[in-house]
Design a protein around this motif. Structure first.
Motif, PDB file in Angstrom:
ATOM      1  N   ASP A 335      36.670  39.448  48.643  1.00 33.80           N
ATOM      2  CA  ASP A 335      37.966  39.572  47.970  1.00 33.80           C
ATOM      3  C   ASP A 335      39.017  39.476  49.075  1.00 33.80           C
ATOM      4  N   TRP A 336      39.649  38.330  49.218  1.00 29.56           N
ATOM      5  CA  TRP A 336      40.508  38.080  50.375  1.00 29.56           C
ATOM      6  C   TRP A 336      41.835  37.469  49.930  1.00 29.56           C
ATOM      7  N   THR A 337      42.803  37.521  50.807  1.00 28.26           N
ATOM      8  CA  THR A 337      44.129  36.972  50.516  1.00 28.26           C
ATOM      9  C   THR A 337      44.362  35.741  51.374  1.00 28.26           C
ATOM     10  N   PRO A 338      44.586  34.562  50.757  1.00 26.17           N
ATOM     11  CA  PRO A 338      44.858  33.367  51.551  1.00 26.17           C
ATOM     12  C   PRO A 338      46.143  33.533  52.370  1.00 26.17           C
ATOM     13  N   GLY A 339      46.164  32.915  53.546  1.00 30.23           N
ATOM     14  CA  GLY A 339      47.371  32.896  54.359  1.00 30.23           C
ATOM     15  C   GLY A 339      48.445  32.039  53.721  1.00 30.23           C
ATOM     16  N   PRO A 340      49.636  31.989  54.317  1.00 26.90           N
ATOM     17  CA  PRO A 340      50.741  31.214  53.719  1.00 26.90           C
ATOM     18  C   PRO A 340      50.378  29.757  53.464  1.00 26.90           C
ATOM     19  N   ARG A 363      47.226  35.209  35.821  1.00 25.43           N
ATOM     20  CA  ARG A 363      47.633  36.373  36.594  1.00 25.43           C
ATOM     21  C   ARG A 363      46.930  36.303  37.942  1.00 25.43           C
ATOM     22  N   ALA A 364      47.734  36.264  39.019  1.00 22.88           N
ATOM     23  CA  ALA A 364      47.180  36.103  40.367  1.00 22.88           C
ATOM     24  C   ALA A 364      46.939  37.455  41.017  1.00 22.88           C
ATOM     25  N   SER A 365      45.820  37.555  41.715  1.00 27.20           N
ATOM     26  CA  SER A 365      45.511  38.735  42.521  1.00 27.20           C
ATOM     27  C   SER A 365      44.677  38.276  43.706  1.00 27.20           C
ATOM     28  N   ARG A 366      45.321  38.247  44.874  1.00 32.60           N
ATOM     29  CA  ARG A 366      44.656  37.795  46.101  1.00 32.60           C
ATOM     30  C   ARG A 366      44.141  36.368  45.915  1.00 32.60           C
ATOM     31  N   ASN A 367      42.833  36.124  46.006  1.00 31.27           N
ATOM     32  CA  ASN A 367      42.337  34.749  45.857  1.00 31.27           C
ATOM     33  C   ASN A 367      41.814  34.486  44.445  1.00 31.27           C
ATOM     34  N   ARG A 368      42.244  35.290  43.465  1.00 32.78           N
ATOM     35  CA  ARG A 368      41.719  35.176  42.107  1.00 32.78           C
ATOM     36  C   ARG A 368      42.848  34.984  41.108  1.00 32.78           C
ATOM     37  N   TRP A 369      42.648  34.020  40.203  1.00 32.12           N
ATOM     38  CA  TRP A 369      43.602  33.758  39.133  1.00 32.12           C
ATOM     39  C   TRP A 369      42.868  33.939  37.805  1.00 32.12           C
ATOM     40  N   THR A 370      43.301  34.925  37.027  1.00 35.11           N
ATOM     41  CA  THR A 370      42.653  35.252  35.764  1.00 35.11           C
ATOM     42  C   THR A 370      43.509  34.751  34.612  1.00 35.11           C
ATOM     43  N   VAL A 371      42.873  34.091  33.650  1.00 34.13           N
ATOM     44  CA  VAL A 371      43.590  33.604  32.466  1.00 34.13           C
ATOM     45  C   VAL A 371      43.885  34.792  31.558  1.00 34.13           C
ATOM     46  N   LEU A 372      45.156  34.951  31.233  1.00 35.14           N
ATOM     47  CA  LEU A 372      45.543  36.066  30.367  1.00 35.14           C
ATOM     48  C   LEU A 372      44.937  35.895  28.977  1.00 35.14           C
ATOM     49  N   ASP A 373      44.517  37.009  28.404  1.00 34.39           N
ATOM     50  CA  ASP A 373      43.939  37.043  27.050  1.00 34.39           C
ATOM     51  C   ASP A 373      42.700  36.149  26.932  1.00 34.39           C
ATOM     52  N   ALA A 374      41.974  35.975  28.026  1.00 36.73           N
ATOM     53  CA  ALA A 374      40.733  35.197  27.999  1.00 36.73           C
ATOM     54  C   ALA A 374      39.783  35.777  29.036  1.00 36.73           C
ATOM     55  N   ASN A 375      38.530  35.559  28.832  1.00 37.42           N
ATOM     56  CA  ASN A 375      37.522  36.114  29.729  1.00 37.42           C
ATOM     57  C   ASN A 375      37.076  35.095  30.771  1.00 37.42           C
ATOM     58  N   GLY A 381      38.133  29.502  47.033  1.00 33.83           N
ATOM     59  CA  GLY A 381      37.264  29.685  48.185  1.00 33.83           C
ATOM     60  C   GLY A 381      37.968  29.347  49.485  1.00 33.83           C
ATOM     61  N   ARG A 382      37.390  29.801  50.574  1.00 32.32           N
ATOM     62  CA  ARG A 382      37.964  29.525  51.889  1.00 32.32           C
ATOM     63  C   ARG A 382      37.915  28.038  52.235  1.00 32.32           C
ATOM     64  N   ASP A 383      37.057  27.283  51.524  1.00 31.25           N
ATOM     65  CA  ASP A 383      36.973  25.847  51.766  1.00 31.25           C
ATOM     66  C   ASP A 383      37.935  25.054  50.899  1.00 31.25           C
ATOM     67  N   GLY A 384      38.813  25.741  50.143  1.00 32.17           N
ATOM     68  CA  GLY A 384      39.802  25.054  49.324  1.00 32.17           C
ATOM     69  C   GLY A 384      39.297  24.631  47.960  1.00 32.17           C
ATOM     70  N   ARG A 385      38.060  25.022  47.591  1.00 34.01           N
ATOM     71  CA  ARG A 385      37.545  24.672  46.270  1.00 34.01           C
ATOM     72  C   ARG A 385      37.735  25.845  45.308  1.00 34.01           C
TER      73      ARG A 385
END
Length: 416
Positions: A335-340, A363-375, A381-385
């Motif tokens: 669980d990491w935060t990408p640099g600028p 909704r963004a949190s660190r390196n994770r983007w969660t779709v609102l109202d969806a599972n 990833g660190r490799d840009g994928r």
């Protein structure tokens, strides 16, 4: 439907596509990556995706070095350099060297090992930055919406049949298969090595050096066995020593045989040159890899115990390994935060992935983007994928392999 001559295929206009990425295969995504890395104006690409999604691309002609279609009244062409005769000879030798390469092509699959082996001999099958050269009647010198739309639709054709790419590179399917069959027949008819104990015929070193340009090539290495060897069973009349788990030893021996077989196959591949065949794994990663080999429940429990994971955590790690190996496991556990700079690239990818109004709320949190109202969730990833995840019984589960396009990755999560 496809029609045409051997050296030119014409595909009827593809229907509109909504709610999914244009490329589902890794080689189709590599084609789109070359397009997106080459184009200077992201706005033109965005219009091109819109045209393609709307079905505005007419019948597509594919022939050596060129794809052509009419898009919104403009003739659009995209050019790709054809391989030279020497490059084709090296590619054919590479493909004929392993039966699995040909079988995959006939099954409409592009083996990553074939692409890597060909690249090792200096033959690049997939396009890279600047390789897709646009030309359009609208007069724009860079990729315009018309050439971009054509390229996006061709990615869908590549998904269906990688021979489309090989035709673009200069060889028709019929010619390729004929030449591969000829090379395979020559290999099968090659003389066998002398019997053990026979007196070899020698050539003085000075004569061999003087005739170096006319001597036949060295004999090929022995053929690869059809499958990994099976280690001996340890279930004998004599019981194991105290503290020795015979079943666990049998599992480890079988795992070692499979790894050795894979390493030997890579080492014998044409053009390999003795390079290392796999990266170094940590003890924890290797334990997950072994657990992915479907050991019996008791052995899996021992692996979980010695890695500090419970069975549920190990099962989740195995799922991650199965969809993407060590890279996927890292995405699960980190669980990491990408640099600028990394964050800017991630936002740019998200911005161009969807048409106006089609992007789901995230909704963004660190390196994770969660779709609102969806599972469903995307992890960067660190490799840009982008890696798709799906929420199941309160846990985030890896839902499929990574994609360079977040829309394609998210479609995989929704379909999983």
């Amino acid at each position: 439907m496809t029609r045409g001559y051997e050296d030119e295929w014409t595909f009827e206009a593809l229907p509109p596509v909504h709610g999914r990425g244009f490329a589902q295969t890794w080689w189709g995504r590599a084609w789109l990556q070359a397009l997106e890395d080459t184009a200077l104006d992201g706005g033109q690409l965005k219009k091109g995706r819109k045209y393609a999604r709307e079905g505005a691309v007419g019948a597509i002609s594919v022939r050596p070095g060129r794809i052509t279609a009419v898009v919104h009244g403009h003739r659009a062409d995209v050019l790709l350099r054809q391989l030279g005769d020497a490059e084709w000879d090296r590619f054919l030798d590479t493909a004929a060297g392993r039966s699995g390469h040909i079988a995959a092509l006939l099954d409409r699959e592009m083996s990553p090992h074939l692409v890597e082996d060909a690249s090792a001999t200096g033959v690049e099958l997939l396009p890279g930055i600047g390789d897709l050269e646009p030309g359009c009647g609208c007069g724009v010198w860079d990729h315009c919406p018309h050439t971009a739309a054509l390229s996006y639709q061709v990615a869908r054709l590549l998904d269906r049949d990688p021979f489309v790419l090989l035709l673009l590179r200069g060889r028709s399917k019929r010619r390729l298969l004929d030449e591969l069959q000829e090379r395979s027949a020559v290999r099968a008819a090659a003389p066998v090595a002398p019997e053990a104990g026979a007196e070899p015929e020698g050539v003085p070193a000075d004569e061999a050096f003087a005739a170096r340009d006319i001597l036949p090539p060295l004999p090929a290495p022995p053929p690869l066995p059809e499958r990994p060897g099976r280690p001996p069973a340890l279930d004998t009349e004599t019981g194991p020593a105290p503290g020795v788990d015979a079943a666990a030893l049998e599992f480890l021996a079988a795992d070692a045989a499979v790894r050795a077989y894979r390493m030997l196959a890579e080492a014998l591949a044409p053009g390999h040159g003795g390079r290392p065949v796999e990266g170094r794994l940590t003890a924890g990663q290797d334990a997950v890899r072994m657990a992915a080999g479907d050991p019996e429940a008791r052995i899996a429990a021992r692996i979980a115990e010695h890695t500090g994971r419970g069975r549920a955590e190990l099962d989740l790690a195995v799922r991650a390994w199965q969809v993407g190996g060590a890279a996927s496991l890292s995405v699960l556990e980190e669980d990491w935060t990408p640099g600028p700079e990394g964050l800017a690239r991630a936002h740019a990818a998200l911005e161009r992935a969807w048409e106006d109004g089609e992007r789901p709320p995230l909704r963004a949190s660190r390196n994770r983007w969660t779709v609102l109202d969806a599972n469903v969730q995307l992890r960067y990833g660190r490799d840009g994928r982008w890696w798709p995840y799906r929420r199941h019984r309160g846990r985030w589960i890896p839902a499929g392999p990574a994609a360079s396009d977040p829309a394609s990755a998210l479609a995989g999560a929704a379909d999983g």
